[in-house]
Motif scaffolding. Structure first.
Motif, mmCIF file in Angstrom:
data_model
loop_
_atom_site.group_PDB
_atom_site.id
_atom_site.type_symbol
_atom_site.label_atom_id
_atom_site.label_comp_id
_atom_site.label_asym_id
_atom_site.label_seq_id
_atom_site.Cartn_x
_atom_site.Cartn_y
_atom_site.Cartn_z
ATOM 1 N N ILE A 675 -12.968 0.410 -15.974
ATOM 2 C CA ILE A 675 -11.931 -0.371 -16.436
ATOM 3 C C ILE A 675 -10.790 -0.381 -15.164
ATOM 4 O O ILE A 675 -10.492 0.085 -14.511
ATOM 5 C CB ILE A 675 -11.344 0.471 -17.622
ATOM 6 N N GLU A 676 -9.829 -1.754 -15.726
ATOM 7 C CA GLU A 676 -9.061 -1.974 -14.515
ATOM 8 C C GLU A 676 -7.836 -1.001 -14.688
ATOM 9 O O GLU A 676 -7.641 -0.646 -15.837
ATOM 10 C CB GLU A 676 -8.546 -3.425 -15.060
ATOM 11 N N ARG A 677 -7.372 -0.756 -13.535
ATOM 12 C CA ARG A 677 -6.137 0.231 -13.549
ATOM 13 C C ARG A 677 -5.160 -0.685 -14.038
ATOM 14 O O ARG A 677 -4.923 -2.045 -13.589
ATOM 15 C CB ARG A 677 -6.093 0.922 -12.195
ATOM 16 N N PRO A 678 -3.632 0.020 -14.215
ATOM 17 C CA PRO A 678 -2.443 -0.714 -14.503
ATOM 18 C C PRO A 678 -2.027 -1.350 -13.177
ATOM 19 O O PRO A 678 -2.329 -1.265 -12.174
ATOM 20 C CB PRO A 678 -1.671 0.179 -14.742
ATOM 21 N N ALA A 679 -1.091 -2.455 -13.859
ATOM 22 C CA ALA A 679 -0.879 -3.505 -12.639
ATOM 23 C C ALA A 679 0.018 -2.887 -11.614
ATOM 24 O O ALA A 679 -0.267 -3.451 -10.246
ATOM 25 C CB ALA A 679 0.127 -4.608 -13.675
ATOM 26 N N HIS A 680 0.647 -1.838 -11.698
ATOM 27 C CA HIS A 680 1.383 -1.253 -10.728
ATOM 28 C C HIS A 680 0.554 -0.807 -9.483
ATOM 29 O O HIS A 680 0.801 -0.776 -8.373
ATOM 30 C CB HIS A 680 2.371 -0.040 -11.162
ATOM 31 N N THR A 681 -0.806 -0.323 -9.801
ATOM 32 C CA THR A 681 -1.592 0.166 -8.661
ATOM 33 C C THR A 681 -2.099 -0.945 -7.863
ATOM 34 O O THR A 681 -2.460 -0.768 -6.650
ATOM 35 C CB THR A 681 -2.737 0.760 -9.501
ATOM 36 N N ALA A 682 -1.720 -2.325 -8.041
ATOM 37 C CA ALA A 682 -2.063 -3.363 -7.101
ATOM 38 C C ALA A 682 -1.006 -3.494 -6.026
ATOM 39 O O ALA A 682 -1.123 -4.218 -5.055
ATOM 40 C CB ALA A 682 -2.077 -4.665 -7.763
ATOM 41 N N ILE A 683 0.161 -2.792 -6.192
ATOM 42 C CA ILE A 683 1.242 -3.005 -5.248
ATOM 43 C C ILE A 683 0.915 -2.114 -3.757
ATOM 44 O O ILE A 683 0.313 -1.097 -3.884
ATOM 45 C CB ILE A 683 2.704 -2.094 -5.600
ATOM 46 N N LYS A 684 0.895 -2.871 -2.885
ATOM 47 C CA LYS A 684 0.643 -2.303 -1.436
ATOM 48 C C LYS A 684 1.815 -1.583 -0.816
ATOM 49 O O LYS A 684 2.815 -2.018 -0.777
ATOM 50 C CB LYS A 684 0.197 -3.411 -0.504
ATOM 51 N N ILE A 685 1.541 -0.433 -0.512
ATOM 52 C CA ILE A 685 2.529 0.695 0.119
ATOM 53 C C ILE A 685 2.034 0.905 1.579
ATOM 54 O O ILE A 685 0.925 1.263 1.624
ATOM 55 C CB ILE A 685 2.516 1.640 -0.875
ATOM 56 N N GLN A 686 3.184 1.020 2.302
ATOM 57 C CA GLN A 686 2.684 1.523 3.545
ATOM 58 C C GLN A 686 3.884 2.592 3.774
ATOM 59 O O GLN A 686 5.075 2.518 3.558
ATOM 60 C CB GLN A 686 3.388 0.489 4.613
ATOM 61 N N LEU A 687 3.605 3.518 4.575
ATOM 62 C CA LEU A 687 4.308 4.711 4.889
ATOM 63 C C LEU A 687 3.892 5.471 6.187
ATOM 64 O O LEU A 687 2.595 5.570 6.475
ATOM 65 C CB LEU A 687 4.573 5.784 3.768
#
Ligand code: SF4
Ligand code: SF4
Ligand code: SF4
Ligand SMILES: [Zn+2]
Lengths: 766, 69
Positions: A675-687
């Motif tokens: 099942i697809e994860r919520p839309a926010h998990t598509a956000i790419k993050i760098q740290l």
């Protein structure tokens, strides 16, 4: 916990019992404290200890027959402490340091017949208690048979000193009295109670039948008439026995006058047994120090050195090993009282909450304790109590419980027969931590099990629920267990193969009828994979704390190491006494710093790099900075790099790894989509690594960052620093408000900082 | 915490309203307690700024105290 349970538990901890010397001393001189002072060269401090307990230190300190000495623990190592000699040194070198207080007069009149050491002691103790006492003796001066001792042993001045002392407390002494039958009878009638000192009375004149003296109370067949002193049961003359008898008589007389029980709770009067436990492991033998000049006795230096041989007997065995008990500076007896007080408080601060939630529930203390003190059980049931009464603080366990919820969610959990089959003889249960820490190991292990074991090997991804159990959430835990049991039933009750020793311990305890077996046990019985590797150097093996009671499992691991030709060097705290890595009991969430101390302790048990077979132990040890591999790394060559150098994935990567493991396996083995994860998990993050570590310590997940940025960027609601274009946004998914400082970059967002709080801001209040 | 002011000059501005933040008396709550404090907020939409040192310092301290009540 009620008062009775509290008492029962308190009595299990024997740290406050007498040390061996004091127990054997009929008047319980605090020999340990006496030795501690002398060893520091503090002779006056040592004298203070004697003044507190000895009726006449100037006398007894010189002639005590030291029944304590033969009981000194040091006898098991080399030679007992020269307790009597050291007392002689002390009283010879000091004058009285403290005089015990005299209580206000409570009335009554008491006669002491005979002025031996027991009579003098009875008079002294009575008058200190505010009970006026008069001594009658036929001799010209007090002292009884002690007066026959030579001047070199007991100088005459000590009797004068004793008389001064008695006078100081108001004792009257009548000497040269004609102690005939008539006078004695008159005294017995005239006084409220009398004590007959058998050391200084003509035995034919006793006002009672001589064989009627009660050993405990010293009462005779004549009401109000007590007797003691004289010869011991063995027929010898013992000065300290005289003192003990006098003291016992004074206590009896006080009880008699107050008309309370003469016998209740007198077990610890006089020499008694002790339950003290003291380990003498690692204490090197040293010869007893004897005085260079025998007749003169110890010099100050010799006394100091001899007293320095005292090992200060106490227990503290649990505290010596446990960072938690050390942190809270407690041994279990006062510890449990604190918990009890905190639990029973009606209003105000529950002072023990933090303490209750910080224990790793690892059970090491109970194995070490001579009486199996159940610290972990008490902590866990206190947590259940906090939950049930609505007093459990939210912050210690919430993160771990949400992590568990995620592991059990559709994003991570999976129940399947082996691809292409419809029944399972086995089901592999890697557990949430191995799935999070090392998904590659899960994939390879599962492939190996499918190839090796016949009859279908299903797969079950989830969490055994131990975080809920540790957090005291019994209901949540029961629900988790039930769901798990149903999953296993749906697969046709195959044998569950667990990779995690915590899962196995939980299943064994809570679903004992289920067929469960450790992965290590299985691997030890089959032909090993052909591509195994081994470390270039010897490693030390770290048993997880949940294997404390699983000796068979531990043996399988060792046997596997042998087959893999891994050179294992055992350290002292493996097996039953193994340490927790800080994850147990959710310690590292409730008290991060303490969790770090716990893993440091575990790591430092050996100089060598480590080998673990619990994913959590492995990662915590790695986070501590110790090269450490997981046994599966050598069995399946799960990484190209040296397994010893794999870093701690941290909470975020574990979280993501679990979700990815499910989607990978579903896609590759069952050709299904997750099942697809919520839309926010598509956000790419760098740290950068530093920010990643900081966020990990603050229990902020990558997904939390994504939620905040997603919310901010979609709503346009954030703060902006016009000087550098940085953005500061916040979002409160449930009970925690997360703040993220970030800036948009070409691909996604660069995160600079993150923090959180639980207080609710006006805009989030409903 | 109830009488405290955590007002300090800040470069942060409300992006949505294009406004500098201003000192404002607000009420924050936790468990069964409410506190009146002065914080920097957006005068238009009410966005409240909690700086890092406040969140991991005083605020955390108070949260922990309340949790053990
Ligand atoms: S091991 Fe710990 S709990 Fe047990 S008796 Fe000793 S001090 Fe008390
Ligand atoms: S070693 Fe010290 S504390 Fe222990 S029994 Fe001997 S004198 Fe007492
Ligand atoms: S952390 Fe382990 S050894 Fe220490 S008190 Fe708790 S259960 Fe006992
Ligand atoms: Zn605004």
């Amino acid at each position: 916990m009620n008062q009775i349970q509290l008492r029962e538990l308190e009595s299990k901890c024997i740290q406050e019992e007498y040390p061996f010397c004091s127990a054997a001393c009929p008047i319980h001189v605090d020999v340990r404290a006496f030795m501690a002072s002398l060893a520091k060269g503090d002779t006056r401090g040592a004298r203070r200890v004697l003044d507190r307990t000895m009726p006449f230190p100037e006398i007894l300190g010189r002639i005590c027959d030291q029944p304590c000495r033969s009981q000194c623990k040091r006898v098991e190592i080399d030679a007992p402490l020269a307790i009597g000699r050291l007392e002689q040194f002390c009283v010879g070198a000091t004058n009285t340091v403290i005089k015990l207080p005299k209580l206000p007069s409570k009335g009554g009149k008491f006669a002491i017949l005979g002025a031996g050491l027991s009579g003098m002691t009875a008079a002294l103790d009575l008058s200190r208690k505010g009970r006026p006492a008069t001594i009658f003796t036929s001799s010209a001066s007090p002292g009884g048979s002690l007066q026959q001792l030579e001047e070199s042993i007991l100088p005459g001045k000590v009797f004068a000193h004793a008389q001064e002392m008695l006078a100081h407390y108001g004792v009257e002494i009548q000497t040269s009295i004609n102690m005939n039958q008539e006078n004695i009878t008159a005294l017995v009638h005239e006084y409220d109670a009398v004590y007959c000192d058998l050391d200084d009375l003509d035995q034919s004149l006793l006002p009672f039948a001589p064989n009627t003296v009660d050993a405990i109370t010293l009462a005779t067949d004549q009401a109000g008439c007590f007797a003691g002193g004289g010869k011991t049961a063995e027929g010898s003359f013992s000065p300290v026995y005289q003192a003990e008898q006098g003291r016992r008589a004074a206590l009896s007389i006080e009880r008699f006058i107050q008309n309370v029980s003469m016998t209740a709770q007198r077990e610890k009067e006089g020499a008694c047994a002790t339950r003290m436990y003291t380990s003498i492991e690692g204490i090197a033998p040293t010869a007893e120090i004897t005085p260079g000049d025998e007749p003169a006795g110890y010099t100050a230096e010799e006394a100091k050195n001899e007293a320095g041989r005292c090992i200060q007997c106490e227990c503290l065995e649990c505290v010596k090993q446990c960072v938690y008990l050390q942190e809270y500076k407690e041994y279990p007896k006062p510890w449990i009282r604190k918990i009890f007080n905190s639990q029973t408080i009606v209003q105000g601060t529950r002072a023990a909450n933090k303490m209750i939630n910080a224990c790793s529930l690892c059970g090491q203390c109970s194995v070490i304790c001579p009486n199996d003190f159940p610290v972990a059980e008490v902590c866990r049931s206190s947590r259940v109590d906090l939950v049930e009464t609505g007093h459990m603080p939210p912050s210690p366990h919430e993160f771990a419980l949400e992590d568990m919820e995620f592991s059990l969610s559709d994003y991570c959990a999976l129940v399947r027969h082996q691809p292409g089959t419809t029944r399972s003889s086995y089901v592999f249960y890697p557990g949430c931590q191995l799935s999070g820490s090392n998904p590659e190991a899960v994939k390879q292990t599962y492939a190996f099990l499918r190839d090796t074991l016949g009859g279908g090997v299903g797969l079950l991804l989830g969490c055994c629920g131990i975080p809920a159990h540790w957090a005291g959430r019994d209901q949540l835990f029961a629900e988790t267990m039930e769901a798990f049991t149903k999953d296993v039933e749906r697969l046709g009750n195959p044998t569950v193969i667990t990779a995690c020793t915590s899962c196995l311990s939980v299943f064994k305890e809570f679903v004992p009828n289920m067929n469960t077996v450790s992965l290590w046990n299985i691997l030890d019985k089959v032909d090993l994979p052909t591509q195994t590797t081994k470390p270039a150097r010897a490693l030390t093996l770290h048993d997880p704390c949940t294997t404390r009671e699983q000796s068979e499992l531990r043996a399988s691991v060792r046997s596997l190491c042998e087959k893999l030709k891994i050179e294992v060097v055992e350290h002292d705290f493996t097996g039953e006494t193994t340490d927790c890595c800080g994850y147990g009991g959710l310690m590292q969430y409730a008290n991060r710093k303490l969790g770090e101390k716990a893993v440091a302790r575990k790591a430092e048990r050996s100089e060598l790099d480590g080998l673990a077979y619990c994913a959590m132990c492995r990662d915590n040890l790695a986070a501590h900075g110790r090269p450490v591999a997981h046994l599966l790394d050598y069995l399946f060559a799960t990484t190209e790099d040296d397994p010893l150098s794999r870093t701690n994935p941290g909470y975020s990567r574990r979280h993501e790894n679990r979700a990815r493991l499910k989607s990978d396996l579903l896609a590759n083995l069952w050709q299904e989509e997750t099942i697809e994860r919520p839309a926010h998990t598509a956000i790419k993050i760098q740290l950068n690594a530093e920010v990643e570590q900081l966020l990990n310590n603050r229990l902020i997940l990558l997904e939390d960052l994504q939620k905040v940025i997603h919310h901010a960027e979609n709503s346009g609601s954030y703060l902006l620093n016009p000087n550098n274009g940085h953005r500061l946004a916040k979002y409160r998914p449930i009970r925690v408000t997360y703040w993220v400082k970030y800036e948009p970059i070409e691909e996604g967002f660069l995160v600079h900082n993150g923090y959180s709080h639980r207080m609710i801001l006006p805009e989030d209040q409903k | 915490m109830s009488q405290f002011s955590f007002v300090e000059a800040t470069d942060w501005q409300c992006a949505a309203c294009n406004q500098p933040l201003e000192a404002t008396k607000v009420q924050v709550t936790y468990l069964k307690s409410a506190f009146h404090v002065e914080l920097m907020t957006c005068p238009k939409c009410g966005f409240t700024l909690i700086p890092e040192d406040l969140a991991v310092g005083k605020m955390l301290e108070v949260e922990q105290l309340l949790e053990d009540k």
